[in-house]
Write a protein that holds these residues in place. Structure first.
Motif, mmCIF file in Angstrom:
data_model
loop_
_atom_site.group_PDB
_atom_site.id
_atom_site.type_symbol
_atom_site.label_atom_id
_atom_site.label_comp_id
_atom_site.label_asym_id
_atom_site.label_seq_id
_atom_site.Cartn_x
_atom_site.Cartn_y
_atom_site.Cartn_z
ATOM 1 N N ASN A 316 0.830 -1.202 0.000
ATOM 2 C CA ASN A 316 0.000 0.000 0.000
ATOM 3 C C ASN A 316 0.865 1.253 0.000
ATOM 4 O O ASN A 316 0.455 2.314 0.460
ATOM 5 N N LEU A 317 2.085 1.117 -0.528
ATOM 6 C CA LEU A 317 3.007 2.231 -0.720
ATOM 7 C C LEU A 317 3.383 2.306 -2.199
ATOM 8 O O LEU A 317 3.820 1.304 -2.781
ATOM 9 N N THR A 318 3.233 3.480 -2.798
ATOM 10 C CA THR A 318 3.460 3.634 -4.233
ATOM 11 C C THR A 318 4.836 3.152 -4.657
ATOM 12 O O THR A 318 4.976 2.425 -5.645
ATOM 13 N N SER A 319 5.875 3.560 -3.949
ATOM 14 C CA SER A 319 7.239 3.239 -4.376
ATOM 15 C C SER A 319 7.488 1.742 -4.376
ATOM 16 O O SER A 319 8.143 1.208 -5.274
ATOM 17 N N PHE A 320 6.967 1.042 -3.379
ATOM 18 C CA PHE A 320 7.120 -0.411 -3.337
ATOM 19 C C PHE A 320 6.402 -1.053 -4.522
ATOM 20 O O PHE A 320 6.914 -1.970 -5.167
ATOM 21 N N VAL A 321 5.204 -0.580 -4.798
ATOM 22 C CA VAL A 321 4.414 -1.144 -5.896
ATOM 23 C C VAL A 321 5.111 -0.906 -7.227
ATOM 24 O O VAL A 321 5.179 -1.797 -8.079
ATOM 25 N N LEU A 362 9.000 12.842 -11.458
ATOM 26 C CA LEU A 362 10.076 13.609 -12.074
ATOM 27 C C LEU A 362 10.874 14.249 -10.947
ATOM 28 O O LEU A 362 10.282 14.711 -9.962
ATOM 29 N N PRO A 363 12.209 14.290 -11.056
ATOM 30 C CA PRO A 363 13.007 14.849 -9.964
ATOM 31 C C PRO A 363 12.681 16.319 -9.734
ATOM 32 O O PRO A 363 12.683 17.111 -10.664
ATOM 33 N N GLN A 364 12.386 16.678 -8.492
ATOM 34 C CA GLN A 364 12.132 18.064 -8.133
ATOM 35 C C GLN A 364 12.584 18.279 -6.700
ATOM 36 O O GLN A 364 12.540 17.358 -5.877
ATOM 37 N N ALA A 365 13.040 19.484 -6.423
ATOM 38 C CA ALA A 365 13.638 19.772 -5.122
ATOM 39 C C ALA A 365 12.693 19.464 -3.968
ATOM 40 O O ALA A 365 13.105 19.002 -2.908
ATOM 41 N N LYS A 366 11.406 19.701 -4.170
ATOM 42 C CA LYS A 366 10.434 19.541 -3.088
ATOM 43 C C LYS A 366 9.947 18.104 -2.950
ATOM 44 O O LYS A 366 9.069 17.807 -2.160
ATOM 45 N N GLU A 367 10.522 17.194 -3.685
ATOM 46 C CA GLU A 367 10.034 15.823 -3.722
ATOM 47 C C GLU A 367 10.161 15.146 -2.357
ATOM 48 O O GLU A 367 11.203 15.210 -1.710
ATOM 49 N N ALA A 368 9.101 14.478 -1.925
ATOM 50 C CA ALA A 368 9.123 13.754 -0.663
ATOM 51 C C ALA A 368 9.920 12.468 -0.819
ATOM 52 O O ALA A 368 10.183 12.001 -1.930
ATOM 53 N N VAL A 369 10.301 11.877 0.320
ATOM 54 C CA VAL A 369 11.079 10.639 0.295
ATOM 55 C C VAL A 369 10.328 9.548 -0.459
ATOM 56 O O VAL A 369 10.923 8.735 -1.169
ATOM 57 N N TYR A 370 8.992 9.533 -0.344
ATOM 58 C CA TYR A 370 8.198 8.491 -0.983
ATOM 59 C C TYR A 370 8.341 8.549 -2.508
ATOM 60 O O TYR A 370 8.510 7.532 -3.170
ATOM 61 N N ASP A 371 8.275 9.760 -3.058
ATOM 62 C CA ASP A 371 8.434 9.914 -4.494
ATOM 63 C C ASP A 371 9.879 9.662 -4.909
ATOM 64 O O ASP A 371 10.156 9.110 -5.971
ATOM 65 N N PHE A 372 10.812 10.090 -4.073
ATOM 66 C CA PHE A 372 12.229 9.828 -4.354
ATOM 67 C C PHE A 372 12.480 8.331 -4.420
ATOM 68 O O PHE A 372 13.129 7.826 -5.340
ATOM 69 N N SER A 373 11.924 7.599 -3.457
ATOM 70 C CA SER A 373 12.120 6.152 -3.410
ATOM 71 C C SER A 373 11.443 5.453 -4.577
ATOM 72 O O SER A 373 11.955 4.465 -5.102
ATOM 73 N N GLY A 374 10.309 5.966 -5.005
ATOM 74 C CA GLY A 374 9.584 5.321 -6.087
ATOM 75 C C GLY A 374 10.131 5.652 -7.463
ATOM 76 O O GLY A 374 10.011 4.852 -8.394
ATOM 77 N N HIS A 509 -0.023 2.720 7.111
ATOM 78 C CA HIS A 509 1.155 1.980 6.655
ATOM 79 C C HIS A 509 1.741 1.068 7.718
ATOM 80 O O HIS A 509 2.351 0.052 7.393
ATOM 81 N N SER A 510 1.588 1.434 8.959
ATOM 82 C CA SER A 510 2.376 0.769 9.993
ATOM 83 C C SER A 510 1.551 -0.022 10.996
ATOM 84 O O SER A 510 1.972 -0.217 12.126
ATOM 85 N N THR A 511 0.408 -0.455 10.587
ATOM 86 C CA THR A 511 -0.381 -1.297 11.470
ATOM 87 C C THR A 511 -0.520 -2.679 10.844
ATOM 88 O O THR A 511 -0.155 -2.902 9.693
ATOM 89 N N GLU A 512 -1.045 -3.611 11.608
ATOM 90 C CA GLU A 512 -1.187 -4.992 11.134
ATOM 91 C C GLU A 512 -2.152 -5.052 9.945
ATOM 92 O O GLU A 512 -3.181 -4.381 9.921
ATOM 93 N N VAL A 513 -1.793 -5.879 8.956
ATOM 94 C CA VAL A 513 -2.666 -6.060 7.801
ATOM 95 C C VAL A 513 -3.760 -7.053 8.169
ATOM 96 O O VAL A 513 -3.513 -8.239 8.364
ATOM 97 N N THR A 514 -4.975 -6.555 8.271
ATOM 98 C CA THR A 514 -6.125 -7.388 8.586
ATOM 99 C C THR A 514 -7.022 -7.479 7.353
ATOM 100 O O THR A 514 -6.787 -6.809 6.341
ATOM 101 N N ALA A 515 -8.069 -8.296 7.454
ATOM 102 C CA ALA A 515 -8.995 -8.436 6.333
ATOM 103 C C ALA A 515 -9.653 -7.099 6.009
ATOM 104 O O ALA A 515 -9.817 -6.738 4.837
#
Length: 618
Positions: A316-321, A362-374, A509-515
């Motif tokens: 459920n994280l864009t960069s991982f997907v 696209l690379p941009q100075a204001k890019e968050a870590v999530y976009d950087f990672s993805g 993002h950081s809780t147990e994956v339930t049904a």
């Protein structure tokens, strides 16, 4: 008593020996903390900045007091240069670009030559910066310079009656005064260290992961580290770039080993639309009670658009997907995602013309870590060249900009094309994902007992974003409906939007994956559209698309479907991962977040899952 006084006085000694250093570095740190607080409702400075900064500066003074006087002077000067330089750069970037030092910013600096840097400074340096947040940093620097000049001036005249030679001279009067100061320093240090210790632990944890994905996931934790000073942000940016460089290096090393045995060009034009944050259970196409997908629903009724009923995202994280979607790695394979080829590389080597249009990565100075990672592997020059023939260089506020980009670049198309279009879709915040003139749903239409007016407004914004997305996707289809083309639509992950009785939107993002959580955040819409010409020219493929619509599927295997549609023969292709094939392994476990099997999740006892979620939200 004298011995006790001497011992207590030792706690004050680091500050006594480095009084000016302590005073100005502490003042600079406080200014850097408050200068970069966004001017938006609810934004505030790091709560423990005063305490943690005291600990940081005091420990620096301790280290300085342990070295010889001459070395100490040079070390202080060196730290002054580093601290003021970083502060000016960090706050300048915030004032100009609404962003402090980030991994992407550091990456962009590394790719900038001297001429480009000069042009940049010429464009953005202006007198009005003095009256921005940067002015406070410059003020501290100016006072510091003035203080040193005046101190030297008075020293030359041997004036001993002024306070300028030492701000803290009062504490040099007696052992008792030093002891009292030592007690105060000890108390402040113990209090400050205990108050801010949790952040030090979190920062250490953040800086000890082995890959950028784990770093990103750590930053989704509520207890993640606050990088409250420029030096911490720089250290993290260097660290994040080092981690991504390792994976990029592995991918670059594999470029030459990517092999295509043959290609039948089974599908002359393949279009992959990647959406954002789309909860399948909020889609009209899948039975949702609001008409937020009228165009796609109409195409489905005609039989040209085939919705798949049981598709989930691996994360459920864009960069991982994105890493899973682009790499031929599937969950459960040996090694890491970067050990496998990226599917656009195979398409290019097979002779397809590959176009990549993204409204996010696209690379941009204001890019968050999530976009950087993805996006780091998509934007690396060597990898980008290996994957794409053409791509956009501009981002747009609304996704209709991607239509303009395609119209501009389609002249480069050949007889065999792969077009990848990455939209913003319903990425938070929903209000900004649909032009006001195209908003249709209103909060008054939502009869949800227990939810207030603000929450109903968010629901309306989300459905309006889906409605706007429906219009964009349909316009993309229109550009190919007269061609021999097949279009696939897949969002990166799902999204919470006040599911059931839960007062929450976004992702947990950081809780147990339930049904319940999987239902909202991992269940996604997925469909395949075939133009009339495609259905006529490839009846067997159209039949396979229809036949597979109710098979269980996870999108980490999507590259194998694309290779099959293209007719690309390569050792990396796996028939058992191709949902269109009769040899598809429908029973393979669909592991979410490398933690739980989606198909083994059981519905929780009434209320228990909601209670767990509420505890997490606290």
């Amino acid at each position: 008593m004298d011995r006790l006084s001497r011992v207590l006085g030792l706690f004050f000694e680091p500050i006594r020996l480095n009084g000016t250093f302590f005073l100005f570095m502490y003042a600079l740190g406080i200014v850097c903390t408050y200068a970069v607080v966004p001017d938006v409702k609810g934004a505030h400075a790091y709560s423990y900045a005063w305490q943690e900064l005291f600990v940081d500066v005091y420990l620096l003074c301790v280290v300085l007091s342990l070295v010889p006087v001459r070395v100490r002077k040079w070390l202080r000067r060196l730290f002054y240069v580093i601290a003021y330089t970083l502060a000016i750069i960090d706050v300048y970037c915030f004032a100009k670009f609404d962003s402090t030092i980030t991994p992407t910013m550091l990456l962009l600096v590394g790719e900038t030559n001297g001429q480009e840097a000069g042009e940049f400074l010429a464009s953005y340096l202006s007198f009005d910066l003095i009256f921005s947040e940067l002015g406070w940093v410059l003020l501290v620097l100016a006072v510091h310079v003035l203080y040193n000049l005046l101190r030297r001036f008075y020293r030359k005249r041997e004036c001993q009656k002024t306070i300028l030679p030492g701000i803290l001279s009062a504490f040099r009067c007696s052992k008792r005064a030093r002891a009292l100061a030592g007690i105060a320093v000890l108390f402040l240090f113990v209090y400050s260290a205990s108050a801010s210790w949790h952040n030090k632990v979190a920062y250490h944890r953040l800086m000890t992961y082995g890959n950028i994905g784990d770093v990103e996931h750590e930053l989704t934790e509520k207890t993640h580290a606050v990088q409250y000073q420029p030096i911490y942000r720089l250290m993290f940016s260097i660290y994040a770039n080092r981690l991504t460089a390792q994976q990029v290096g592995q991918l670059v090393k594999g470029i030459d080993s990517v092999q295509v045995d043959s290609c039948s060009y089974r599908s002359p034009h393949i279009v992959l639309i990647i959406g954002e944050s789309f909860n399948r259970h909020h889609a009209q196409l899948y039975g949702y009670d609001k008409p937020n997908m009228p165009r796609q629903t109409a195409r489905a009724k005609k039989g040209e658009l085939i919705p798949y009923s049981d598709v989930v995202a691996p994360w459920n994280l864009t960069s991982f997907v994105f890493k899973h979607i682009f790499s031929l790695y599937t969950v459960g394979d040996k090694g890491d995602w970067c050990d496998y080829p990226l599917f656009p590389e195979l398409f290019r080597k097979a002779g397809y013309h590959v176009t990549f249009l993204t409204n996010q990565f696209l690379p941009q100075a204001k890019e968050a870590v999530y976009d950087f990672s993805g996006g780091f592997f998509l934007n690396n020059p060597e990898l980008s060249k290996a994957m794409f023939d053409t791509r956009n260089k501009q981002l747009y506020y609304f996704d209709e900009g991607m239509l303009k980009e395609y119209d501009r670049l389609k002249k480069h198309n050949t007889d065999h094309n792969l077009t990848i279009i990455h939209l913003k879709g319903m990425h938070v915040d929903y209000r900004t994902r649909c032009p006001k003139s195209k908003m249709h749903f209103k909060r008054e239409e939502y009869e949800r007992p227990g939810f207030n007016s603000r929450e109903k407004q968010v629901m309306a914004y989300y459905d309006n974003a889906i409605l706007y997305n429906d219009s964009i996707v349909d316009q993309i289809i229109q550009r190919f409906e007269d061609d021999d083309a097949i279009v696939l639509y897949v969002p990166d992950h799902g999204e919470e939007c006040y599911e059931g009785n839960l007062h929450f939107f976004g992702r947990m993002h950081s809780t147990e994956v339930t049904a319940r959580l999987a239902h909202a955040e991992f269940d996604i819409p997925f469909w395949i559209y075939c133009s009339h010409q495609y259905m006529v020219s490839h009846p067997e493929l159209y039949h396979e698309v229809v036949k597979a619509k109710d098979r269980r599927f996870m999108t980490d295997a999507l590259p194998h479907v694309l290779l099959y549609l293209a007719g690309i023969s390569t050792k990396d292709y796996r028939e058992d991962m191709n949902v269109l094939s009769d040899q598809y392994n429908e029973s393979r476990p669909r592991i979410l977040k490398h933690q739980v099997d989606y198909d083994q999740l059981e519905e929780p006892a009434a209320g228990s899952d909601i209670q767990q979620t509420k505890e997490w939200l606290k």
